[in-house]
Every structure is written in structure tokens, then in C-alpha cells.
Motif scaffolding. Structure first.
Motif, short mmCIF file in Angstrom:
data_model
loop_
_atom_site.label_atom_id
_atom_site.label_comp_id
_atom_site.label_asym_id
_atom_site.label_seq_id
_atom_site.Cartn_x
_atom_site.Cartn_y
_atom_site.Cartn_z
N ALA A 130 0.83 -1.21 0.00
CA ALA A 130 0.00 0.00 0.00
C ALA A 130 0.87 1.25 0.00
O ALA A 130 0.56 2.24 -0.67
CB ALA A 130 -0.93 0.00 1.21
N ALA A 131 1.98 1.21 0.75
CA ALA A 131 2.84 2.39 0.86
C ALA A 131 3.48 2.76 -0.47
O ALA A 131 3.84 3.93 -0.69
CB ALA A 131 3.91 2.14 1.91
N ALA A 132 3.63 1.79 -1.37
CA ALA A 132 4.26 2.07 -2.67
C ALA A 132 3.40 2.96 -3.54
O ALA A 132 3.90 3.60 -4.47
CB ALA A 132 4.56 0.75 -3.39
N GLY A 133 2.10 2.98 -3.28
CA GLY A 133 1.20 3.82 -4.08
C GLY A 133 1.05 3.29 -5.49
O GLY A 133 1.18 2.09 -5.75
N THR A 134 0.81 4.19 -6.42
CA THR A 134 0.53 3.79 -7.81
C THR A 134 1.73 3.97 -8.73
O THR A 134 1.61 3.76 -9.93
CB THR A 134 -0.65 4.60 -8.35
N VAL B 12 14.61 -0.78 -5.15
CA VAL B 12 15.07 -1.39 -3.91
C VAL B 12 16.31 -0.69 -3.38
O VAL B 12 16.51 -0.61 -2.16
CB VAL B 12 15.32 -2.89 -4.12
N ARG B 13 17.13 -0.14 -4.26
CA ARG B 13 18.31 0.57 -3.78
C ARG B 13 17.91 1.77 -2.92
O ARG B 13 18.54 2.06 -1.90
CB ARG B 13 19.18 1.03 -4.95
N GLU B 14 16.86 2.45 -3.32
CA GLU B 14 16.39 3.60 -2.57
C GLU B 14 15.43 3.20 -1.46
O GLU B 14 15.27 3.93 -0.47
CB GLU B 14 15.71 4.59 -3.52
N ASN B 15 14.78 2.06 -1.62
CA ASN B 15 13.80 1.60 -0.64
C ASN B 15 14.07 0.13 -0.29
O ASN B 15 13.32 -0.77 -0.69
CB ASN B 15 12.37 1.75 -1.19
N PRO B 16 15.15 -0.14 0.46
CA PRO B 16 15.52 -1.54 0.74
C PRO B 16 14.48 -2.30 1.54
O PRO B 16 14.52 -3.54 1.59
CB PRO B 16 16.84 -1.40 1.51
N GLU B 17 13.54 -1.60 2.17
CA GLU B 17 12.50 -2.30 2.93
C GLU B 17 11.65 -3.21 2.04
O GLU B 17 11.00 -4.15 2.53
CB GLU B 17 11.61 -1.30 3.67
N TYR B 18 11.67 -2.96 0.72
CA TYR B 18 10.88 -3.80 -0.18
C TYR B 18 11.49 -5.19 -0.38
O TYR B 18 10.87 -6.05 -1.01
CB TYR B 18 10.62 -3.08 -1.50
N ARG C 236 12.81 -0.60 -11.85
CA ARG C 236 11.49 -0.13 -11.41
C ARG C 236 10.65 -1.34 -11.00
O ARG C 236 10.50 -2.30 -11.76
CB ARG C 236 10.78 0.63 -12.53
N VAL C 237 10.13 -1.28 -9.78
CA VAL C 237 9.25 -2.32 -9.25
C VAL C 237 7.90 -1.68 -8.92
O VAL C 237 7.85 -0.70 -8.17
CB VAL C 237 9.84 -2.97 -7.99
N ALA C 238 6.84 -2.19 -9.49
CA ALA C 238 5.50 -1.71 -9.18
C ALA C 238 4.86 -2.63 -8.15
O ALA C 238 5.18 -3.83 -8.07
CB ALA C 238 4.64 -1.68 -10.45
N CYS C 239 3.99 -2.08 -7.35
CA CYS C 239 3.30 -2.85 -6.31
C CYS C 239 1.79 -2.72 -6.50
O CYS C 239 1.29 -1.65 -6.85
CB CYS C 239 3.69 -2.37 -4.93
N LEU C 240 1.10 -3.79 -6.24
CA LEU C 240 -0.35 -3.82 -6.37
C LEU C 240 -0.94 -4.32 -5.06
O LEU C 240 -0.77 -5.49 -4.69
CB LEU C 240 -0.77 -4.75 -7.52
N GLU C 241 -1.60 -3.42 -4.34
CA GLU C 241 -2.21 -3.79 -3.05
C GLU C 241 -3.52 -4.53 -3.31
O GLU C 241 -4.60 -4.03 -3.07
CB GLU C 241 -2.45 -2.54 -2.21
N ARG C 242 -3.35 -5.73 -3.81
CA ARG C 242 -4.52 -6.55 -4.13
C ARG C 242 -4.15 -8.00 -3.90
O ARG C 242 -3.07 -8.46 -4.30
CB ARG C 242 -4.94 -6.35 -5.58
N ILE C 243 -5.02 -8.73 -3.24
CA ILE C 243 -4.79 -10.16 -3.01
C ILE C 243 -5.02 -10.89 -4.32
O ILE C 243 -6.14 -10.91 -4.85
CB ILE C 243 -5.72 -10.69 -1.91
N GLY C 244 -3.96 -11.47 -4.83
CA GLY C 244 -4.04 -12.14 -6.13
C GLY C 244 -4.02 -13.64 -6.06
O GLY C 244 -4.50 -14.31 -6.97
#
Length: 743
Positions: free
Chosen positions: A139-143, A148-154, A198-206
Motif C-alpha cells: 500500500a505504501a508504494a502507491g501507484t 530497492v536501492r532507494e527503498n531496501p524495505e521492499y 522499477r518495481v510496481a506494487c499492487l495492493e490486491r490479493i491475487g
């Protein structure tokens, strides 16, 4: 070339395979190929795969000459793939409806990133689990996209192959392939995540991730779990060859240790006799690969990582056992503290109860202290208007205190002032029972508003429905209800039901439902204001869909309608607004697609709107299954459609007081096809709909005349008379008399 290649390795899953394949082939998005890899399965899987390939040209079956294991089976499927993106799906799991459409939309919106990650839910043999640990990160990734280099928590996202869509040319360009053995996901997942721009995130149960009770390799203890070490050795061998990725070594080292220590702690993976060897293997890995200046994270796992540098297995095991013992002791202390706090609260309440009641003090609560809501809120507002000498104090939870409007006096449960206020208040107004620790004082007046007109069985009537009453103690519920003086009703049906469901000492008050005053008195300006708050475009027809929870499904959530399809079928000029039952708001229901569709503008998720009355005001038509919302919405005299495709299952599991499909407030659909036709043809608002609604309103809106809140304040709190068809009070079955004289 298809948009997606979905690779499904298959081995000894004949009992689950059809569900898996059906979940893919039944997707609303159809531009994909399925490459099913028969890993020399000895059961009926090969025949099942061939039968699907015969029926659907999108399915191709690759029969391997020998069993090669999960990782290499995926590689074999990848070699046959031609799609823009590759997805891997384990054959005992399955996709949720609408996943591929949502993935395609996010990929288009983000310009084809290297990787897209989506959510999952664990499905145990006894039922679904809750939200995943990845949900908040996604959810925090937004749209947009993240690096990962800038956001290693992912790197903390769930470490599997099947929750991602990989751009195929990215996957092939970096020679990503799965190694044999267990934990084959680790090197591929971590390599791909640090290589991706670039990594995209989708806050959806797939994916429904099946936790098999028996047969799952990862849950079978043995030496095979030592495979984790060569898997991570391969990852760090790759990193040594890439100096440009030196930044990734510390976070990946921490992730590797976390994974190894997790496996060590699991009795269903590492046998007790193998643990010393497994621990020594972790220490050996630590010594070879620890980055210079590595700082372990905080918490328990960080403490264990610090021990790896010096501690023997015996010392490590002793430290872990001591920590577990301290946890047990701390848990016991918390229980003792809680019990002592409750006892102190009872003593404080008893001490304050020696003082006289304050005739001008009223306490209010709604929905288990969630805020200023519902019928109690309407009564509180009206009391402030016509009886300002009555001082109102709300009981709200600490997490709701920040939502309180300026000027609203409130207390939090368990506080010193809470016990003071509860002991002194003459009037207690609630739509949920008060805690049993608060005894009713002589002279106090308890007004119970309920939460609407009942369709489903409640309280004592649940004794014959063991599934529906799971988690409810009916005798204690009735004991708490014995404190009621007045039970508010909006119609004679409710009056009869509450007397049956709650055989207690109260009198029915035919006041109407105070929260419905705003609906009865609604005008065009109120409707337009509500639509503006929700963001409804001008001129749109608003379709409100309000499903209720199911007692025949653990967790209560069942997808009855493909929301994306429904929004699409409604067509231009329509806005679909969805309002989930409050019991579903914090579970997995929104992650199954609702949150994603709201973010994409396909529909409006109004679940979090604090005042459901505003949501109803905005709607031109209500579509519901068996939600009590329909009884309130009928006051607006707007069309209602009942979607009753599982009526038999619902009434069998929960029990209902009448057949809503026979005495409906409008047209009834028993399949999605019928529902879509009602809207496509305009039948939802025809003369028959109006006739059915008129009869429904006469029966269930009988006492709602727009003066309910005033009637409660004047007759039940001030003791005044008030004219009107709903002014009477009827004695309860156990009391034998009215607690207030009828006016």
C-alpha cells in the motif's frame, strides 16, 4: 504474442489442480497463455492437464521425461513462454477473480516496469487467514514504482515466485533461472529485486496460498531443508561478481540470516537432532559473507544475529529458551495486570456509585465505542438542541479519540473519569451492550437503540445456529440486556423480534430510528452535498452496493459479484459505490480487489465513510443481498434490488425472520446475469419496483416520521408528552408493564 505467460508446474496435486486452472481460465482478462508443466506426476494430473488443453487453446501442456523438481519445472515452462510478462503459479494455489485485469491495468499505468508484486492470503485447511505481512508495504508504494536501492524495505516482501509478474525480456536478459532443491525462490527473487530499475506494487490479493495440512515439502522435516545454504551461496556468489551491487550486500545478508533463523525455529522443518548442524551451517555462512560494518536489526531477530558471531549452539539455544520463558512470564504479568485493572475499575465504579445520580448527565456509545455514530449520535445532537441542560459524554476507544469533533466531551474506557461518569450518569444510550462489569443503578435509564431492523436471527434465536453464534456467549449477552429500560423500534416487526430474541426486562419504544431522521427529512441539497463528498461526477446515476457478511464462511467474506465487471456493465454515466459490512472492513475483503478498483477510479469504496446515512443519501439505487441497510434506505423511497444468489445457504447458516426474496423491497436477482439485465433493461426502476417498495415501506418504516430523535429525548429522557403515530410504548414480555406511562 500474449500479454501474460502463466507457468504452472504440476506434481501430485490432482485434488487441487482443477481449482487452480479454473481460477486462471475464468479470469475476466483473457490475453494470456497457460504453460502447464507436468513434472512427471504419478497421479491423475497428466490426464487432467490434457483434458484442459483439449477444451481451451490457451492451455499448453509440457510433459517432462523425468521428475526435475519445482525450480527446473518452472525453467522448462519459461523456455516455452512467449508473453510480455511471466507469472508463476503453484498448482495447489489459485488466483482470485479479477487479478489479471488489475495486473494489466497497473502495468499499463506504470509503463511496463521490470517487476510487479501483488498480495496474497493464506488459505489453511480450516479456513482463510488474515492480511499478509506485505499488505502495508504494498500500500505504501502507491501507484508509482519503487527502487530497492532507494527503498531496501521492499526486500521484506514475501519471498516467493508466484506473487510477481516479471517482464520476460528482463528475466531472460539477466539469466534468471531457478536452481534445484528447496528454497529455490530466494536467489531468483532477491537477484531480480536488486537488479530491477522499477518495481510496481499492487495492493490486491491475487493468490490464495494453500497451506496444505500434509504433503507440502516445506512442512516436512528433514535434511532437505539444508538446501537453503547452497541457494544463498549462489546469491552471494553472484553478488561477488557484481561490484556495482555492493550496496545490496548488507540488506540481503540480513534477509538471508532472517530466513535461516526462521527455518531453524520451525519444528516442521528442522528436526531437533539436526539443529546443532543447521546452526553451525548458519554460523559458517555468517563468517564467510558478513559485510564490513554490518549492523543487525533491532528486536529478537537482531539479538539472535548478534549471537551468531560468538555463541555455540548450546548458548544460542539456551538464550532462545530463556527468551521464550521470559515471554511466558511477561504474558502472565500482563494477564495479572489486566485482571487487577478490571478489579480496581469495579471498585472505583462501586465507590463512585455511593454518590447520587446526576439527573442531567447522559453517556453515549456506538458500535463498541468507535465514535459519534448511529442512533446515539442523532439522540445526542437532538438533546443538545432541545435539552441543553442535559450534559452528554461519549465513551470512545483511544484509537477513536483523535476523530472527536471540537466541543464533544468524551472519556476512554477504563480511565478514572470513565468510571466516575458511568457511575453518576442517569441516562445510558448505546446501540451495543455495555460491559457486564458496570452494574445498573436504581433510577438510571438505559436506552438501547439497536443497529437497525433485523432480518437475520439475533441473540437467543442464535442458540439453534451454532455456526452463527460462534464466539458469542448468548446467556451473558442476555444478562447484559437485562439492564435495558427502553428498546427503540422502527416497526412492529422489530418489536416482536426483539421481544423474542431478548427475553429481558425492557419496554419497546415505538419511536422510530433516530439515525433515519436525516433520510426521512432529506432534500435535494442534502443529496447533492453527499454526492460531492464522495466525489461522484455530476449527472451520474449512483448505484450503491452494500453486501453483508456470511456465517457459512470463516471470516465472513464471500465475493458474490465481480465488482469490476459490474461497474463496466453499468456503463457510462453510472458510478458504483461499495459499502462493506463493518465486520469486513478490517479483514481481507478490500484486498481482494476493492481497494485497487477504488484507486483506479473504477468505483468508489465508501466503507470508511463514518456516517452511512451520507452514503445512502448519495445513492439513486441500493443493491444489497441481506443487509439491514435496506430497511433504512427504504425511507428515501428510492429503488432497491436484492441480489439473492445464495439465499438458501445464507438462511440455512444464519437463520432469518422472513423470506426477503418473497417480501422484497424491489426486484430480486438470483444470478449475476439477472442482476446485469435489471440494470441494462431499466427494470430496476419500473412500476413493479415502486409497488414492491411501497408495501415494504408501509411495513418496515412504520414509525420513522423524521421525529425519532426528538421523540426519544422528550418522552424517554425528559418525560414529556409528544403527539404522533409513534408515541406509544409497549411493555416488554418479562416486565409486564411499561416503564414510562404512555402519553
Amino acid at each position: 504474442m500474449p500479454r501474460f505467460s502463466i507457468i504452472v508446474p504440476v506434481f501430485k496435486v490432482q485434488g487441487f489442480l482443477r481449482e487452480c486452472l479454473d481460477s486462471v481460465l475464468g479470469q475476466s482478462y483473457t490475453d494470456f497463455e497457460v504453460i502447464a508443466v507436468d513434472d512427471r506426476s504419478p497421479d491423475g494430473c497428466p490426464a487432467i492437464l490434457d483434458s484442459y488443453a483439449e477444451r481451451d487453446a490457451r492451455v499448453r501442456v509440457l510433459h517432462l521425461a523425468e521428475n526435475v523438481g519445482l525450480g527446473r519445472a518452472r525453467n522448462a515452462g519459461l523456455a516455452q513462454a512467449s508473453g510480455d510478462y511471466v507469472l508463476f503459479l503453484d498448482s495447489d494455489d489459485h488466483y482470485t477473480p479479477g487479478l489479471l485485469e488489475a495486473v494489466a491495468a497497473r502495468l499499463d499505468a506504470t509503463g511496463d516496469p521490470d517487476i510487479l508484486v501483488f498480495d496474497h492470503v493464506r488459505t489453511h485447511w480450516w479456513g482463510r487467514g488474515g492480511r499478509s505481512t506485505s499488505a502495508d508495504l504494498l500500500a505504501a508504494a502507491g501507484t508509482g514504482t519503487v527502487s530497492v536501492r532507494e527503498n531496501p524495505e521492499y526486500l521484506h516482501l514475501f519471498l516467493v515466485a508466484w506473487n510477481k509478474a516479471y517482464r520476460r525480456d528482463f528475466f531472460l536478459a539477466h539469466d534468471l533461472a531457478y536452481a534445484p532443491g528447496l528454497y529455490e525462490d530466494a536467489p531468483v527473487t532477491y537477484r531480480s529485486m536488486v537488479l530491477a530499475d522499477r518495481v510496481a506494487c499492487l495492493e490486491r490479493i491475487g493468490v490464495e496460498y494453500r497451506q496444505r495440512r500434509q504433503g507440502a515439502i516445506t512442512r516436512t522435516p528433514g535434511r532437505r531443508h539444508f538446501d537453503i545454504f547452497p541457494q544463498y551461496e549462489s546469491l552471494f556468489a553472484f553478488l561477488r561478481q557484481r561490484p556495482d551491487l555492493a550496496w545490496a550486500c548488507p540488506p540481503l545478508f540480513e534477509r538471508a540470516l532472517d530466513h535461516m533463523l526462521f527455518v531453524l525455529a520451525r519444528e516442521d522443518r528442522v528436526r531437533l537432532g539436526h539443529r546443532p548442524d543447521f546452526y553451525r551451517a548458519i554460523r559458517s555462512f555468517y563468517a564467510r559473507h558478513v559485510p564490513e560494518g554490518f549492523v543487525p536489526p533491532g528486536g529478537t531477530r537482531g539479538q539472535e544475529m548478534r549471537l551468531l558471531a560468538t555463541a555455540s549452539y548450546e548458548s544460542f539455544a539456551a538464550a532462545r529458551a530463556l527468551r521464550e520463558l521470559r515471554g511466558v512470564v511477561a504474558s502472565g504479568r500482563r494477564r495479572v495486570t489486566r485482571v487487577a485493572g478490571q478489579r480496581a475499575g469495579r471498585m472505583l465504579y462501586a465507590a463512585r456509585s455511593r454518590r447520587p445520580l446526576d439527573p442531567h448527565l447522559a453517556v453515549y456509545s456506538a458500535f463498541s465505542h468507535r465514535g459519534v455514530l448511529g442512533d446515539p449520535a442523532a439522540i445526542h445532537a437532538k438533546a443538545g438542541e432541545i435539552a441543553p441542560h442535559l450534559r452528554g459524554v461519549w465513551v470512545v476507544r483511544e484509537d477513536a479519540a483523535d476523530t472527536m469533533a471540537p466541543g464533544i466531551d468524551f472519556v476512554t474506557p477504563g480511565s478514572r473519569r470513565y468510571h466516575e461518569v458511568m457511575a453518576r450518569a442517569t441516562y445510558w444510550v448505546n446501540n451495543v451492550n455495555w460491559p457486564g462489569t458496570l452494574g445498573k443503578r436504581p433510577g438510571s435509564v438505559h436506552i438501547h437503540t439497536h443497529q437497525g431492523t433485523p432480518l437475520k436471527h439475533m441473540a437467543a434465536d442464535l442458540l439453534a445456529k451454532p455456526g452463527a453464534r460462534h464466539g458469542f456467549d448468548v446467556p451473558k449477552m442476555l444478562w447484559r440486556a437485562d439492564r435495558w429500560d427502553h428498546s427503540l423500534v422502527a416497526n412492529r416487526h422489530s418489536e416482536l423480534v426483539w421481544e423474542r430474541a431478548y427475553p429481558c426486562h425492557f419496554a419497546s419504544a415505538r419511536t422510530g430510528s433516530p439515525r433515519n431522521d436525516v433520510l426521512v427529512n432529506a432534500n435535494a441539497e442534502a443529496t447533492e452535498a453527499a454526492r460531492a463528498r464522495l466525489g461522484v461526477p455530476d449527472g451520474h446515476t449512483v448505484v450503491l452496493y452494500a453486501p453483508t457478511r456470511r456465517d457459512y464462511r470463516r471470516g465472513g467474506h464471500v465475493d458474490r459479484i465481480d465488482l469490476a465487471r459490474f461497474a463496466r456493465d453499468l456503463g457510462t454515466g453510472h458510478t458504483l459505490v461499495v459499502r462493506l459490512h463493518p465486520a469486513l472492513a478490517k479483514g481481507i475483503a478490500r484486498g481482494m480487489g476493492l481497494a485497487d478498483l477504488h484507486r483506479r477510479g473504477v468505483l468508489i469504496d465508501a466503507t470508511d465513510e463514518p456516517h452511512v446515512e451520507d452514503v445512502m443519501l448519495a445513492a439513486d439505487v441500493l443493491v444489497t443481498d441481506y443487509s439491514a441497510l435496506m430497511f433504512d434506505y427504504a425511507n428515501l423511497d428510492r429503488p432497491i434490488v436484492v441480489h439473492a444468489d445464495d439465499w438458501g445457504a445464507y438462511t440455512a447458516s444464519r437463520g432469518t425472520y422472513f423470506d426477503i426474496t418473497a417480501d422484497a423491497p424491489g426486484h430480486v436477482s438470483r444470478s449475476y446475469r439477472e442482476l446485469a439485465w435489471l440494470f441494462a433493461s431499466g427494470t430496476w426502476q419500473d412500476a413493479e419496483s415502486a409497488r414492491l417498495r411501497r408495501g415494504f415501506r408501509e411495513r418496515f418504516c412504520e414509525f420513522d416520521d423524521g421525529l425519532a430523535a426528538e421523540r426519544v429525548v422528550r418522552t424517554l429522557m425528559l418525560g414529556e408528552g409528544m403527539e404522533g403515530p409513534a408515541a406509544g410504548r409497549v411493555p416488554g414480555p418479562a416486565s409486564g408493564r411499561s416503564l414510562l406511562d404512555a402519553h
